[in-house]
Design a protein around this motif. Structure first.
Motif, PDB file in Angstrom:
ATOM      1  N   PRO A 125       0.811  -1.218   0.000  1.00 14.93           N
ATOM      2  CA  PRO A 125       0.000   0.000   0.000  1.00 14.93           C
ATOM      3  C   PRO A 125       0.847   1.271   0.000  1.00 14.93           C
ATOM      4  O   PRO A 125       0.523   2.238  -0.696  1.00 14.93           O
ATOM      5  CB  PRO A 125      -0.822  -0.118   1.283  1.00 14.93           C
ATOM      6  CG  PRO A 125      -0.913  -1.579   1.540  1.00 14.93           C
ATOM      7  CD  PRO A 125       0.410  -2.125   1.099  1.00 14.93           C
ATOM      8  N   LEU A 126       1.929   1.274   0.761  1.00 13.99           N
ATOM      9  CA  LEU A 126       2.785   2.458   0.797  1.00 13.99           C
ATOM     10  C   LEU A 126       3.373   2.760  -0.586  1.00 13.99           C
ATOM     11  O   LEU A 126       3.461   3.916  -0.995  1.00 13.99           O
ATOM     12  CB  LEU A 126       3.902   2.273   1.820  1.00 13.99           C
ATOM     13  CG  LEU A 126       3.481   2.343   3.289  1.00 13.99           C
ATOM     14  CD1 LEU A 126       4.622   1.888   4.192  1.00 13.99           C
ATOM     15  CD2 LEU A 126       3.035   3.754   3.668  1.00 13.99           C
ATOM     16  N   ILE A 127       3.756   1.727  -1.315  1.00 15.86           N
ATOM     17  CA  ILE A 127       4.328   1.938  -2.647  1.00 15.86           C
ATOM     18  C   ILE A 127       3.299   2.527  -3.595  1.00 15.86           C
ATOM     19  O   ILE A 127       3.583   3.491  -4.312  1.00 15.86           O
ATOM     20  CB  ILE A 127       4.911   0.623  -3.196  1.00 15.86           C
ATOM     21  CG1 ILE A 127       6.203   0.261  -2.459  1.00 15.86           C
ATOM     22  CG2 ILE A 127       5.179   0.736  -4.702  1.00 15.86           C
ATOM     23  CD1 ILE A 127       6.801  -1.081  -2.863  1.00 15.86           C
ATOM     24  N   ALA A 131       4.627   6.591  -1.403  1.00 18.04           N
ATOM     25  CA  ALA A 131       5.297   6.998  -0.164  1.00 18.04           C
ATOM     26  C   ALA A 131       6.794   7.182  -0.367  1.00 18.04           C
ATOM     27  O   ALA A 131       7.409   6.581  -1.259  1.00 18.04           O
ATOM     28  CB  ALA A 131       5.043   5.966   0.933  1.00 18.04           C
ATOM     29  N   GLU A 132       7.367   8.015   0.495  1.00 16.50           N
ATOM     30  CA  GLU A 132       8.806   8.231   0.515  1.00 16.50           C
ATOM     31  C   GLU A 132       9.362   7.838   1.880  1.00 16.50           C
ATOM     32  O   GLU A 132       8.771   8.163   2.915  1.00 16.50           O
ATOM     33  CB  GLU A 132       9.144   9.695   0.253  1.00 16.50           C
ATOM     34  CG  GLU A 132       8.798  10.185  -1.139  1.00 16.50           C
ATOM     35  CD  GLU A 132       9.132  11.652  -1.311  1.00 16.50           C
ATOM     36  OE1 GLU A 132       9.746  11.991  -2.326  1.00 16.50           O
ATOM     37  OE2 GLU A 132       8.762  12.452  -0.417  1.00 16.50           O
ATOM     38  N   ALA A 133      10.489   7.138   1.879  1.00 15.49           N
ATOM     39  CA  ALA A 133      11.199   6.847   3.120  1.00 15.49           C
ATOM     40  C   ALA A 133      11.968   8.090   3.548  1.00 15.49           C
ATOM     41  O   ALA A 133      12.657   8.710   2.736  1.00 15.49           O
ATOM     42  CB  ALA A 133      12.159   5.684   2.909  1.00 15.49           C
ATOM     43  N   VAL A 134      11.828   8.467   4.826  1.00  7.71           N
ATOM     44  CA  VAL A 134      12.568   9.603   5.384  1.00  7.71           C
ATOM     45  C   VAL A 134      13.740   9.024   6.174  1.00  7.71           C
ATOM     46  O   VAL A 134      13.547   8.329   7.174  1.00  7.71           O
ATOM     47  CB  VAL A 134      11.676  10.475   6.284  1.00  7.71           C
ATOM     48  CG1 VAL A 134      12.466  11.662   6.818  1.00  7.71           C
ATOM     49  CG2 VAL A 134      10.446  10.953   5.518  1.00  7.71           C
ATOM     50  N   CYS A 144      13.683   9.071  -0.026  1.00  7.89           N
ATOM     51  CA  CYS A 144      13.825   8.137  -1.140  1.00  7.89           C
ATOM     52  C   CYS A 144      12.460   7.530  -1.425  1.00  7.89           C
ATOM     53  O   CYS A 144      11.770   7.101  -0.489  1.00  7.89           O
ATOM     54  CB  CYS A 144      14.824   7.031  -0.775  1.00  7.89           C
ATOM     55  SG  CYS A 144      14.857   5.633  -1.925  1.00  7.89           S
ATOM     56  N   PRO A 145      12.034   7.498  -2.696  1.00 12.26           N
ATOM     57  CA  PRO A 145      10.778   6.790  -2.999  1.00 12.26           C
ATOM     58  C   PRO A 145      10.838   5.364  -2.455  1.00 12.26           C
ATOM     59  O   PRO A 145      11.843   4.666  -2.662  1.00 12.26           O
ATOM     60  CB  PRO A 145      10.736   6.807  -4.530  1.00 12.26           C
ATOM     61  CG  PRO A 145      11.579   7.973  -4.928  1.00 12.26           C
ATOM     62  CD  PRO A 145      12.675   8.037  -3.903  1.00 12.26           C
ATOM     63  N   PHE A 150      14.356  -0.873  -1.580  1.00  6.99           N
ATOM     64  CA  PHE A 150      14.745  -2.271  -1.380  1.00  6.99           C
ATOM     65  C   PHE A 150      15.711  -2.722  -2.479  1.00  6.99           C
ATOM     66  O   PHE A 150      15.493  -2.459  -3.656  1.00  6.99           O
ATOM     67  CB  PHE A 150      13.501  -3.165  -1.371  1.00  6.99           C
ATOM     68  CG  PHE A 150      12.443  -2.671  -0.417  1.00  6.99           C
ATOM     69  CD1 PHE A 150      12.525  -2.948   0.933  1.00  6.99           C
ATOM     70  CD2 PHE A 150      11.383  -1.897  -0.878  1.00  6.99           C
ATOM     71  CE1 PHE A 150      11.567  -2.479   1.822  1.00  6.99           C
ATOM     72  CE2 PHE A 150      10.421  -1.422  -0.007  1.00  6.99           C
ATOM     73  CZ  PHE A 150      10.512  -1.710   1.350  1.00  6.99           C
ATOM     74  N   VAL A 151      16.769  -3.428  -2.070  1.00  7.36           N
ATOM     75  CA  VAL A 151      17.761  -3.880  -3.048  1.00  7.36           C
ATOM     76  C   VAL A 151      17.897  -5.402  -3.077  1.00  7.36           C
ATOM     77  O   VAL A 151      18.592  -5.945  -3.935  1.00  7.36           O
ATOM     78  CB  VAL A 151      19.134  -3.226  -2.787  1.00  7.36           C
ATOM     79  CG1 VAL A 151      19.041  -1.725  -2.967  1.00  7.36           C
ATOM     80  CG2 VAL A 151      19.650  -3.559  -1.390  1.00  7.36           C
TER      81      VAL A 151
END
Length: 282
Positions: A125-127, A131-134, A144-145, A150-151
């Motif tokens: 849902p966040l994606i 959403a952006e990671a702070v 970052c989006p 995730f890598v």
């Protein structure tokens, strides 16, 4: 004896100071994944940074154009927060499907993100909500989006000395609708065999945007690409079918105890169609 150093600061500044001096420190927010993994790998030595006393990590704050959700906000709080239920309903729904009641009372949204499991329920849902990671460190704060956070399985872009402060989620467009599906072997307390989240914006039956995210069908949560071509298209069964086909094509699942590769691809197709139909009704 276990050799664990433990620090529980009351503010972010002290936490970042500790993290800059103990760059391999593990972060304790809820501990539902961290402690289980620590036991599984034989109780190795660990520097432990407990962020549970830092009030800013527990905040849900409204801005003019979105919500900030602190990394230490529990799943139970996300599930029942009035503002999240109103503005980001499928995030609240997904939080309610994480583990058991006992787990949701301890597990945090930041932990669900940073654990970087391909099947993480709240990440999808966040994606699709863009959403952006702070991310904070001793000397900087950046965003970052989340779709790029995730890598690999269990791996994120976080570098030594960096900490996830929370996520910023813009308010969805008023003309949009969203839906979430967790396909698993049993209703509760199970990992997803396939996860799907969809957010679609329509104006007079014309697509403004459509976003699809997939879980448990690749090494990281998948943000489905090439859906921009549907912008301006008239919505109909043909469009829904094509989006579902594209989504299934981009899924790269493995065969394991929860389902075969072929079954998972089929479930992506079916659940994307189902979620799009549900989202259009909203």
């Amino acid at each position: 004896m276990f050799n664990v150093t433990y620090f529980a600061p009351n503010n972010l500044s002290d936490a970042l100071d500790y993290l800059s001096e103990h760059k391999d420190a593990r972060i304790l927010a809820g501990g539902t994944d961290l402690i289980a993994k620590w036991k599984k790998i034989g109780h190795p030595d660990m520097d432990l940074l407990d962020i549970r006393n830092i009030e800013s990590f527990k905040e849900i704050s409204q801005c003019e154009n979105g919500l900030f959700i602190g990394a230490g906000v529990t799943m139970d709080t996300v599930q029942y927060s009035a503002v999240i239920v109103e503005q980001l309903p499928i995030l609240a729904e997904a939080a309610g499907k994480v583990g058991s009641v006992q787990v949701r009372n301890m597990a945090t949204i930041g932990g669900n993100i940073c654990n970087a499991a391909p099947s993480a329920d709240t990440v999808l849902p966040l994606i699709v909500y863009d959403a952006e990671a702070v991310i904070v460190s001793k000397n900087a704060e950046k965003r970052c989006p989340l779709k790029k956070f995730f890598v690999g399985p269990g791996k994120t872009i976080l570098q030594q000395g960096e900490l996830l402060k929370g996520v910023f989620v813009p308010y969805p467009a008023k003309e949009s609708g969203a839906a979430f599906a967790k396909h698993s072997r049993r209703v509760g307390m199970d990992l997803a065999t396939v996860g799907v989240a969809v957010d679609i914006c329509l104006s007079d039956d014309t697509v403004g945007y459509v976003r699809v995210a997939l879980g448990a069908v690749g090494p990281v949560p998948i943000f489905v690409k090439s859906l921009e071509k549907f912008t301006g298209a008239k919505i109909g069964d043909g469009v829904i079918e094509e989006i579902a086909v594209i989504s299934a094509d981009q899924a790269v699942p493995i065969t394991d105890v929860r389902g075969s590769r072929e079954y998972r691809k089929d479930m992506v197709y079916e659940n994307v169609k189902k979620c799009l139909s549900e989202a259009l009704k909203k």
